[in-house]
Design a protein around this motif. Structure first.
Motif, short mmCIF file in Angstrom:
data_model
loop_
_atom_site.label_atom_id
_atom_site.label_comp_id
_atom_site.label_asym_id
_atom_site.label_seq_id
_atom_site.Cartn_x
_atom_site.Cartn_y
_atom_site.Cartn_z
N TYR A 1 0.64 -1.06 -0.05
CA TYR A 1 -0.18 0.19 0.24
C TYR A 1 0.94 1.39 -0.05
O TYR A 1 1.92 1.34 0.56
CB TYR A 1 -0.87 0.02 1.29
N VAL A 2 0.33 2.25 -0.73
CA VAL A 2 1.15 3.56 -0.51
C VAL A 2 0.57 4.28 0.89
O VAL A 2 -0.27 3.93 1.33
CB VAL A 2 0.75 4.36 -1.71
N VAL B 1 11.17 -6.06 1.66
CA VAL B 1 9.64 -5.77 1.65
C VAL B 1 9.29 -4.84 2.36
O VAL B 1 9.54 -4.73 3.53
CB VAL B 1 9.05 -7.42 1.86
N PRO B 2 8.27 -3.81 1.78
CA PRO B 2 8.08 -2.71 2.72
C PRO B 2 7.05 -3.34 3.71
O PRO B 2 6.36 -4.37 3.73
CB PRO B 2 7.28 -1.91 1.73
N ALA C 1 -2.50 0.59 11.39
CA ALA C 1 -3.15 1.34 12.61
C ALA C 1 -3.07 2.55 12.21
O ALA C 1 -3.97 3.73 12.26
CB ALA C 1 -2.41 0.88 13.64
N THR C 2 -1.99 3.02 11.49
CA THR C 2 -1.55 4.45 11.24
C THR C 2 -1.88 4.87 9.57
O THR C 2 -1.84 5.96 9.18
CB THR C 2 -0.06 5.02 11.68
N HIS C 3 -1.88 3.81 8.95
CA HIS C 3 -1.83 3.82 7.40
C HIS C 3 -0.63 4.59 6.82
O HIS C 3 -0.63 5.30 5.82
CB HIS C 3 -3.41 4.76 6.91
N ARG C 4 0.46 4.17 7.65
CA ARG C 4 1.65 4.79 7.12
C ARG C 4 2.39 3.28 6.47
O ARG C 4 2.43 2.34 7.02
CB ARG C 4 2.38 5.51 8.28
N ARG C 5 3.52 3.87 5.43
CA ARG C 5 4.46 2.76 5.14
C ARG C 5 5.64 3.18 6.09
O ARG C 5 6.30 4.35 6.22
CB ARG C 5 4.88 2.89 3.59
N LEU C 6 6.00 2.13 6.71
CA LEU C 6 7.22 2.39 7.86
C LEU C 6 8.44 2.36 7.15
O LEU C 6 8.56 2.11 5.92
CB LEU C 6 7.09 1.20 8.76
#
Length: 216
Positions: free
Chosen positions: A55-56, A97-98, A103-108
């Protein structure tokens, strides 16, 4: 299943490389099948890639389940990155792999290393719709499942694992998941080499996939 599994393991031990795409609607049972396939083959020969990892970052736009961010539209996913990583794995190279935080909708910033394996299984709703990803698969599987079953499974998962409310899950499913399933996911089963049931016993679906792989 024992015979086809033994033949698959022998092929992979001999150096055969196979990229398998397992698609289907949210809650269809595709993830269960993909995980079972890798488990059956064994960690030394199999690896699993999840579409959800790609996911972006949506943290700046997220305004609630079923809101302005449509996580079920193809544009919500970085298929370019997925394609490049699958090409690397197919060529015997490991990837990073990303990691996506639901929970935060972030790519860590952190990533998860994945070594190349003879069998790489990719699990995702839209992987057979994505023109940049679909041609990379040697075998494609679509898991068919009735809508009411898919909704109930998603409801249980999202409330239990992703901290969602039942109201939010319901709103998101019928505003976004269902329309996107009808527009993109369901038509993509035309690209599947094999269709299996998401409500029949798992062993039956796993046996069908192994039989196809054993003939590759």
């Amino acid at each position: 299943m024992t015979d086809s599994l033994a033949r698959c393991r022998a092929l992979f031990a001999a150096g055969r490389r196979v990229l398998v795409g397992v698609a289907g609607g949210s809650g269809s049972g595709k993830t269960t099948l993909a995980q079972a396939l890798v488990q059956a083959i064994g960690d030394e020969h199999g690896g699993l890639v999840m579409q959800d990892s790609f996911y972006v970052d949506q943290s700046a736009r997220f305004d609630g389940d079923g809101g302005s961010v449509n996580f079920d539209h193809p544009s919500s996913l970085d298929f370019g990155l997925l394609a490049s990583q699958l090409e690397a794995l197919r060529d015997g190279r490991g990837v990073e792999v990303p990691v996506y935080d639901f929970a935060t909708h972030r790519r860590l910033r952190k990533t998860e290393p994945l070594l190349s394996r003879p069998l790489v299984v990719v699990d995702g709703t839209l992987i057979l719709d994505a023109a940049s990803v679909r041609p990379l698969f040697d075998v494609t599987v679509f898991v068919e499942c009735p809508e009411d079953v898919r909704f109930n499974r998603r409801l249980e998962r999202d409330v239990r694992e992703r901290g969602r409310t039942p109201e939010g899950v319901h709103r998101q499913f019928f505003r976004q998941v269902k329309p996107m399933h009808d527009a993109y996911v369901e038509p993509s089963k035309a690209h599947a080499h094999l269709r299996v049931s998401g409500v029949d016993p798992l062993d039956a679906s796993l046996r069908a996939v192994l039989e196809v792989l054993a003939e590759r």
